[in-house]
Design a protein around this motif. Structure first.
Motif, PDB file in Angstrom:
ATOM      1  N   MET A   1       0.238  49.918  -0.804  1.00 24.14           N
ATOM      2  CA  MET A   1      -1.135  49.868  -1.193  1.00 24.14           C
ATOM      3  C   MET A   1      -1.377  48.833  -2.275  1.00 24.14           C
ATOM      4  O   MET A   1      -2.392  48.196  -2.298  1.00 24.14           O
ATOM      5  CB  MET A   1      -1.611  51.222  -1.681  1.00 24.14           C
ATOM      6  CG  MET A   1      -2.996  51.105  -2.241  1.00 24.14           C
ATOM      7  SD  MET A   1      -3.595  52.327  -3.363  1.00 24.14           S
ATOM      8  CE  MET A   1      -2.521  52.240  -4.714  1.00 24.14           C
ATOM      9  N   GLN A   2      -0.471  48.650  -3.198  1.00 19.23           N
ATOM     10  CA  GLN A   2      -0.722  47.768  -4.307  1.00 19.23           C
ATOM     11  C   GLN A   2       0.455  46.851  -4.561  1.00 19.23           C
ATOM     12  O   GLN A   2       1.553  47.107  -4.119  1.00 19.23           O
ATOM     13  CB  GLN A   2      -1.032  48.572  -5.570  1.00 19.23           C
ATOM     14  CG  GLN A   2       0.083  49.476  -5.981  1.00 19.23           C
ATOM     15  CD  GLN A   2      -0.271  50.931  -5.843  1.00 19.23           C
ATOM     16  OE1 GLN A   2      -1.275  51.284  -5.302  1.00 19.23           O
ATOM     17  NE2 GLN A   2       0.585  51.783  -6.312  1.00 19.23           N
ATOM     18  N   LEU A  68      -7.735  51.272   1.199  1.00 13.40           N
ATOM     19  CA  LEU A  68      -7.161  50.192   0.413  1.00 13.40           C
ATOM     20  C   LEU A  68      -5.987  49.595   1.165  1.00 13.40           C
ATOM     21  O   LEU A  68      -5.232  50.319   1.816  1.00 13.40           O
ATOM     22  CB  LEU A  68      -6.664  50.717  -0.938  1.00 13.40           C
ATOM     23  CG  LEU A  68      -7.707  51.326  -1.856  1.00 13.40           C
ATOM     24  CD1 LEU A  68      -7.039  51.944  -3.074  1.00 13.40           C
ATOM     25  CD2 LEU A  68      -8.725  50.285  -2.276  1.00 13.40           C
ATOM     26  N   GLY A  70      -2.611  46.978   0.618  1.00 12.69           N
ATOM     27  CA  GLY A  70      -1.744  46.272  -0.318  1.00 12.69           C
ATOM     28  C   GLY A  70      -0.386  46.118   0.311  1.00 12.69           C
ATOM     29  O   GLY A  70      -0.220  46.330   1.520  1.00 12.69           O
ATOM     30  N   ALA A 123      -5.256  45.615  -5.027  1.00 14.90           N
ATOM     31  CA  ALA A 123      -5.455  46.102  -3.661  1.00 14.90           C
ATOM     32  C   ALA A 123      -6.741  45.485  -3.129  1.00 14.90           C
ATOM     33  O   ALA A 123      -7.643  45.125  -3.892  1.00 14.90           O
ATOM     34  CB  ALA A 123      -5.538  47.627  -3.623  1.00 14.90           C
TER      35      ALA A 123
END
Length: 137
Positions: A1-2, A68, A70, A123
């Motif tokens: 996600m990030q 989201l 990432g 993200a």
């Protein structure tokens, strides 16, 4: 996600007058004890405030379901008030660094935030679904 990222200016945000009033009060009340409250308050200071009827459907608001993307792949979360937060269920408080970074942003924008250990993460907001009537209260 990030993933870790260089510092960027925060994205432009838009919030309803009701969210602005409630979130500003929440941030001010939590400022002394919740570090992310300062980020939420800064977001409210730069927000464009509008009536709920003029808020675009793809704007993240309280109760929105957000996808989201990432480096860890897509993740679905719901932005909620602190009392409703449940990380295991994907319900992220607006008084977390991620939650404060999300409020008022739109699908297609990218956000950055700092973790508790000082890392900067990012993200991309792939999609935003409107909250149900029950979650808008």
């Amino acid at each position: 996600m990030q993933h870790a990222i260089k510092e960027r200016p925060p994205p432009k945000i838009v919030v309803s007058e009701a969210d602005y009033n409630r979130l500003t009060g929440l941030a001010e009340a939590a400022l002394e004890r919740v570090p992310a409250a300062a980020g939420l308050l800064a977001g409210m200071d730069r927000a464009v405030v509008t009536t709920p009827g003029k808020l675009p459907a793809d704007v993240v608001r309280m109760g929105s379901s957000v996808t989201l993307e990432g480096h860890e792949g897509p993740q679905q979360i719901v932005l909620v008030y602190p009392a409703e937060a449940d990380i295991a269920a994907g319900r992220i408080s607006v008084l977390t660094p991620l939650g404060a970074a999300l409020i008022g942003t739109r699908a297609g924008q990218s956000i950055t935030w700092s973790t508790r250990d000082g890392r900067r993460l990012a993200a991309h907001i792939a999609a935003v679904a409107l909250p149900s009537e029950q979650e808008r209260v």
